[in-house]
Design a protein around this motif. Structure first.
Motif, PDB file in Angstrom:
ATOM      1  N   GLY A 119      36.934  38.885  44.534  1.00 52.51           N
ATOM      2  CA  GLY A 119      36.576  38.206  43.298  1.00 52.51           C
ATOM      3  C   GLY A 119      37.402  36.956  43.073  1.00 52.51           C
ATOM      4  O   GLY A 119      38.190  36.529  43.924  1.00 52.51           O
TER       5      GLY A 119
ATOM      6  N   TRP B 200      37.209  42.773  38.761  1.00 51.69           N
ATOM      7  CA  TRP B 200      36.505  41.591  38.297  1.00 51.69           C
ATOM      8  C   TRP B 200      35.021  41.856  38.051  1.00 51.69           C
ATOM      9  O   TRP B 200      34.397  41.237  37.182  1.00 51.69           O
ATOM     10  N   PHE B 201      34.443  42.795  38.800  1.00 56.82           N
ATOM     11  CA  PHE B 201      33.001  43.030  38.736  1.00 56.82           C
ATOM     12  C   PHE B 201      32.579  43.794  37.481  1.00 56.82           C
ATOM     13  O   PHE B 201      31.382  43.970  37.245  1.00 56.82           O
TER      14      PHE B 201
END
Length: 412
Positions: A166, A341-342
């Motif tokens: 990310g 981050w996802f």
């Protein structure tokens, strides 16, 4: 899969062989915001010229387990190994004669790119993946933004694999300055960085003490920077990964990993994977005499009284009541990457979940590297799979990582 890097290539290659040998019927679709292997070929996370720290022989099929039978195992090596890539390039003997030299990031990127193309998987180049939406209890829909700005919705997928680290984590995401770089954009702004380094007589500061920070400092040293470079990190030293036999065997010895308790597993990952510098980079830093470590934590960044400088405010480790200011001509925020981050892509209830929530789920990760959130369809997160093994988050056991994930869709 989100990401067309080594993990994506390993899964794509193995899926192609499973379809060929076992009629598995696995359809792989990759979403990538840049070129294939863009994190390795220069311009993002690396300049492409650095040496690959992990030996390239730990390639897309390593350690070549016979999970899906000997025929698949053998053909994986014949078609997708690092050695077969060099043979195809007519460079194998030269590589051996030069002492099995380390590949560059750019060379490894070409190997990854060629492998993904050979696998025949669909690779969608998009501006970004904007969301993961539940189509049903067991299926995902991927929403992506194309270069034109148009939002595209996929057909339902049985699972999603998050393959990359990310975007870079930042001390202050809202602060921008011409003299401020981060662990990702520094490589796409090398011309700007060189100019700033030439023009400034002020402090050069790198925030962080892990692999990204060390790689950036090593690039500066290789490019003749002799001005003082200061690292601000809570670590008092660079923890070095030597890659000796005793370290390496833990990465592919599953029996040993099962014998370790949770604290021992976390400790091993911390010492060998996270915030660790490989010996080849550490040696470059050790040969320089213009580096210093400032133990502490950066609190804020701001514009200095001289508008061309960035003011870095940090708390020294030995006096956390005091804020120490530094006016810097170049600042590189290499404070790391957010494993989670996802979460911003997930359905709304999960976007506000804390890192601690996801860490607790990761501690109970399943064998097929699925994050165990029962209300979500299968979400494979090898970057956070330390509970199942230390190598799945890196390049150490790409072949076994692919086997673990694909076993969900084509049982061994």
């Amino acid at each position: 899969m989100i990401g067309a890097g080594p993990k994506g290539a390993a899964i794509a290659a193995k899926a192609q062989l499973l379809n060929q040998h076992r009629r598995a019927g696995i359809e792989i679709v990759i979403y990538e915001k840049g070129l294939i292997a863009s994190n390795w070929n220069g311009g993002s996370y690396t300049d492409g010229d650095q040496d690959l720290c992990t030996p390239a022989t730990r390639d897309l099929g390593f350690p070549y387990d016979a999970t899906f039978g000997v025929d698949v195992q053998k053909e994986m090596q014949e078609r997708y190994s690092w050695m077969s890539y060099l043979v195809e390039e007519n460079r194998y003997s030269g590589w051996v004669n030069r002492g099995i030299e380390r590949a560059s990031h750019g060379e490894f990127a070409k190997y990854v790119s060629d492998s993904i193309k050979q696998s025949g998987v669909e690779c969608n180049q998009v501006e970004r993946v904007s969301g993961l939406r539940k189509a049903s209890k067991h299926k995902w829909i991927v929403e992506s933004v194309e270069g034109s700005g148009k939002i595209k919705t996929s057909e339902p997928f049985d699972g999603v694999v998050i393959t990359g680290p990310g975007p870079a984590r930042k001390i202050d995401p809202t602060f921008a300055h011409a003299a401020l770089f981060d662990g990702e954009d520094v490589w796409s702004r090398l011309a700007d960085l060189k100019q700033k380094l030439d023009d400034t007589d002020e402090e050069i500061v790198i925030i962080g003490g892990g692999g990204t920070a060390a790689a950036i400092a090593a690039w500066m040293i290789r490019n003749g920077v002799t001005k003082p470079i200061s690292f601000i990190s809570e670590q008092p030293t660079f923890y070095t990964r030597h890659g000796d036999y005793f370290e390496n065997r833990v990465f592919d010895d599953e029996d040993m990993w099962r014998l370790l308790n949770e604290d021992q597993r976390r400790d091993f990952v911390r010492r060998t994977t996270r915030a660790v510098v490989w010996a080849s980079v550490s040696e470059q830093l050790a040969a320089a005499n213009n580096l210093r470590l400032l133990p502490g934590r950066v609190q804020s960044l701001s514009v200095a009284s001289d508008l061309n400088l960035v003011s870095v405010s940090y708390r020294p480790s030995n006096d956390k009541a005091r804020l120490a200011p530094l006016d810097c001509g170049v600042v590189i925020d290499a404070s790391g990457f957010d494993n989670w981050w996802f979460r911003e892509l997930l359905p709304a209830p999960y976007q506000s979940k804390t890192a601690d929530f996801f860490e607790k789920k990761a501690a109970k990760m399943e064998r097929d590297l699925i994050l165990p959130i029962k209300s979500l369809p299968p979400l494979h997160v090898p970057m956070a799979s330390w509970a199942q093994g230390p190598g799945f988050s890196s390049l150490m056991v790409l072949g076994r990582m692919a086997d673990r994930i694909l076993s969900r869709y084509s049982p061994p």
